[in-house]
Design a protein around this motif. Structure first.
Motif, PDB file in Angstrom:
ATOM      1  N   SER A  99       0.826  -1.209   0.000  1.00 47.23           N
ATOM      2  CA  SER A  99       0.000   0.000   0.000  1.00 47.23           C
ATOM      3  C   SER A  99       0.859   1.259   0.000  1.00 47.23           C
ATOM      4  N   TYR A 110      -3.555   0.654  -7.586  1.00 43.97           N
ATOM      5  CA  TYR A 110      -4.053   0.765  -6.208  1.00 43.97           C
ATOM      6  C   TYR A 110      -4.697  -0.558  -5.823  1.00 43.97           C
ATOM      7  N   ASP A 113      -5.798  -0.637  -1.955  1.00 48.67           N
ATOM      8  CA  ASP A 113      -6.880   0.308  -1.755  1.00 48.67           C
ATOM      9  C   ASP A 113      -8.161  -0.180  -2.404  1.00 48.67           C
ATOM     10  N   SER A 116     -10.387  -2.977  -0.562  1.00 49.26           N
ATOM     11  CA  SER A 116     -11.047  -2.675   0.700  1.00 49.26           C
ATOM     12  C   SER A 116     -12.557  -2.772   0.541  1.00 49.26           C
ATOM     13  N   SER A 118     -14.732  -1.450   2.647  1.00 48.17           N
ATOM     14  CA  SER A 118     -15.386  -0.285   3.218  1.00 48.17           C
ATOM     15  C   SER A 118     -14.743   0.983   2.673  1.00 48.17           C
ATOM     16  N   PRO A 120     -12.761   4.453   2.504  1.00 47.12           N
ATOM     17  CA  PRO A 120     -11.625   4.889   3.318  1.00 47.12           C
ATOM     18  C   PRO A 120     -12.045   5.915   4.359  1.00 47.12           C
ATOM     19  N   SER A 121     -11.363   5.885   5.503  1.00 47.77           N
ATOM     20  CA  SER A 121     -11.668   6.837   6.568  1.00 47.77           C
ATOM     21  C   SER A 121     -11.136   8.217   6.193  1.00 47.77           C
ATOM     22  N   TYR A 124      -7.417   8.363   6.823  1.00 53.48           N
ATOM     23  CA  TYR A 124      -6.637   7.794   5.717  1.00 53.48           C
ATOM     24  C   TYR A 124      -6.509   8.812   4.587  1.00 53.48           C
ATOM     25  N   ILE A 125      -7.592   9.443   4.220  1.00 50.55           N
ATOM     26  CA  ILE A 125      -7.582  10.408   3.125  1.00 50.55           C
ATOM     27  C   ILE A 125      -6.693  11.599   3.470  1.00 50.55           C
ATOM     28  N   ARG A 132      -8.098   9.427  -6.385  1.00 47.44           N
ATOM     29  CA  ARG A 132      -9.270   8.561  -6.514  1.00 47.44           C
ATOM     30  C   ARG A 132      -9.535   8.162  -7.958  1.00 47.44           C
ATOM     31  N   ARG A 135      -7.468   3.884  -9.729  1.00 47.82           N
ATOM     32  CA  ARG A 135      -7.852   2.754  -8.896  1.00 47.82           C
ATOM     33  C   ARG A 135      -7.741   1.421  -9.626  1.00 47.82           C
ATOM     34  N   PHE A 233      -6.595   4.030  12.075  1.00 49.57           N
ATOM     35  CA  PHE A 233      -7.105   5.309  11.600  1.00 49.57           C
ATOM     36  C   PHE A 233      -8.216   5.870  12.497  1.00 49.57           C
TER      37      PHE A 233
END
Length: 272
Positions: A99, A110, A113, A116, A118, A120-121, A124-125, A132, A135, A233
């Protein structure tokens, strides 16, 4: 399965002469806690028992209708070998390294990433500021050597990795139980140490340096803080680790990688 997937390996230097060796590392927990779950759970006694057989007999007779006060809530456990040694799976370490490289090196996929489940928090961002629009993990092997450099090193679907990550085994430290959002977790505490290794073959000097960069090394044999494990995170008490490099002679490869990519690499402060 498409022919392009089957044939991917012929477009990469799997048989090319390159460097082979082992990178030995020590990982230290520098946050209050680290949790890397096994998916298993257990219970522990919260009240001392002088005679557990007597307690069980009373419970069976209905004298003590409820034993729940004697035991903890469900406790989610760390990964362990059958002999009880706590370990961080090699796949977890590889995911962390991958990562960082995907986020750091221009033109990379990615993979981590994208997989995942869920969103991203916000933490994290804020730390990694991911692109974005980038990907995709799709690549055409016929475009080699323009394949994503991280995929070329660590593999992709139909493309074998040239690097193997061992489990990291705990050699010293302590465990305790911590309540997070109403659930109990078995964790290792600050100062706990783990050892592991990376085995590589058919690599260039720069590719060995790339691995070291993914572990957080920038100058010396002590890496910068990297985030690892659950809650990294969402809870500042969790998830900070540092890696130590056993063989300082490998730093010349890190320097070669960084010089080759001077002005291109991204870096992150993970001490949020």
């Amino acid at each position: 399965m498409s022919s392009s997937i089957i044939q991917r390996s012929r477009y990469t230097p799997r048989n090319a002469k390159g460097l082979e060796g082992i990178i030995e590392l020590e990982m230290t927990v520098v946050s209050d806690y680290l949790f890397v779950g096994s998916g298993k759970y257990d219970y522990y006694l919260v009240k001392s028992l002088e005679n557990i057989e007597d307690l069980v007999e009373k419970a069976l007779k209905g004298v003590i209708p409820d034993l729940s006060n004697y035991f903890s809530p469900k406790v989610y456990l760390m990964n362990k070998y059958s002999d009880g040694k706590i370990v961080i799976p090699g796949s977890t370490i590889k995911g962390m390294v991958r990562s960082r490289l995907e986020l750091s090196i221009p033109g990379s996929c990615y993979i981590v990433d994208r997989r995942s489940d869920s969103p991203p928090s916000q933490t994290y961002i804020r730390i990694f500021k991911p692109d974005r629009n980038r990907r995709s993990d799709e690549f055409d092997p016929r475009e080699y050597p323009n394949i994503c450099p991280v995929c070329n090193l660590l593999g992709n679907m139909g493309l074998g990795s040239r690097v193997s990550f061992s489990d990291f085994v705990m050699t010293s430290g302590k465990t305790t139980y911590v309540n997070v959002h109403g659930s109990e977790f078995e964790v290792v505490t600050r100062g706990s140490k783990f050892i592991g290794k990376v085995v590589y073959h058919s690599l260039t000097q720069e590719e060995i340096g790339m691995i070291l960069y993914g572990f957080g090394f920038r100058k010396g044999t002590e890496g910068k803080v990297q985030l690892l494990g659950r809650f990294k995170f969402s809870d500042r008490r969790f998830g900070r680790v540092k890696f130590m490099l056993k063989d300082p002679s490998l730093l010349k490869y890190l320097e070669a990688f960084m010089n080759k990519n001077k002005g291109k690499l991204r870096d992150f402060n993970e001490e949020w």
